[in-house]
Design an enzyme around this catalytic site. Sequence first.
Site, PDB file in Angstrom:
ATOM      1  N   LYS A 180       0.836  -1.193   0.000  1.00 44.34           N
ATOM      2  CA  LYS A 180       0.000   0.000   0.000  1.00 44.34           C
ATOM      3  C   LYS A 180       0.879   1.254   0.000  1.00 44.34           C
ATOM      4  CE  LYS A 180      -1.561  -1.665   3.765  1.00 44.34           C
ATOM      5  NZ  LYS A 180      -2.252  -1.968   5.039  1.00 44.34           N
ATOM      6  N   THR A 185      -8.216   8.854   8.877  1.00 41.66           N
ATOM      7  CA  THR A 185      -7.726   7.667   8.170  1.00 41.66           C
ATOM      8  C   THR A 185      -7.436   6.509   9.123  1.00 41.66           C
ATOM      9  OG1 THR A 185      -5.462   8.519   8.333  1.00 41.66           O
ATOM     10  CG2 THR A 185      -6.702   9.052   6.327  1.00 41.66           C
ATOM     11  N   CYS A 212      -6.478  -2.017   8.562  1.00 44.66           N
ATOM     12  CA  CYS A 212      -7.311  -3.098   9.111  1.00 44.66           C
ATOM     13  C   CYS A 212      -8.533  -3.319   8.225  1.00 44.66           C
ATOM     14  CB  CYS A 212      -7.783  -2.740  10.518  1.00 44.66           C
ATOM     15  SG  CYS A 212      -6.473  -2.372  11.707  1.00 44.66           S
ATOM     16  N   GLY A 228      -7.523   3.196  10.882  1.00 47.20           N
ATOM     17  CA  GLY A 228      -8.110   1.892  10.588  1.00 47.20           C
ATOM     18  C   GLY A 228      -8.174   1.535   9.122  1.00 47.20           C
TER      19      GLY A 228
END
Length: 271
Positions: free
Chosen positions: A175, A207, A212, A209
């Site tokens: 990411k 932003t 997850c 979490g």
Amino acid sequence: MRGRVLIIAGSDSGGGAGIQADIKACTALDAFSATAITALTAQDTLGVHGVMTVPPDFIRQQIRLTLQDIGADAIKTGMLADSVTINAVCDALAEHGRRVPLVADPVMVAKGGQALLDKAAVETLKRRLLPFASLLTPNIPEAEVLSGMHIGNVEEMESAAEMMLTLGVPAVLLKGGHLPGNRLVDLLATEDGIEVFESERIDSRHTHGTGCTLASAIAAGLAQGLGLRGAVVRARAYVHEALRAAPGFGRGHGPLNHSVTVDPERLRALA
């Protein structure tokens, strides 16, 4: 409700990340989530203020009971905290969950900068957890630790993703949210090559979490029978909409809006 996901991760008392975000994401995508909690955290949008790990025998019991009764079509791991926890999880997976696809989110640092994985546990994570994983989903700081490489641009992302494939995982979703620029770039690396996903960057401090949520959304897709690419495409679209609709709670890094839905037409355009 389609697809069973066992989430093995820590609890976020603020509700934006961890087990709470995982459950919300799976529910929004019409998957069932069971959990094995590895740690309790006391946190808000400003940071993590306390961590209490769960005894390893109890972690193993949670995993065993879920897999023997309800079962799972996919597993997602998040915060594992230390080597003792990683070993407990892997022991349970070796006995009860070896054939279930696993999305490993190598949670190392909270949004506020607090460490969520003991530095000494990184090698344990690489040696024990990654061989179970179907997909590894690091952000750039995590990828730098796992690969031992500096990552400052997309080309270096590609090199790091290829290196991480040598750690025993068949796929890596690296990411790129920590890189600057108006476009958000993620890379999906497999033995077949690297696919680049780009999307508009949403300028927001809310932003908390996102990692997850993305990993759990992918796990939900795999549990529902989507291929890896399809699960990634849907999960990225879901997180994008959840970011765009963030409720603005808290004084720091606020949570996403996990109740959003993704327009099927937009999904078809992304596919």
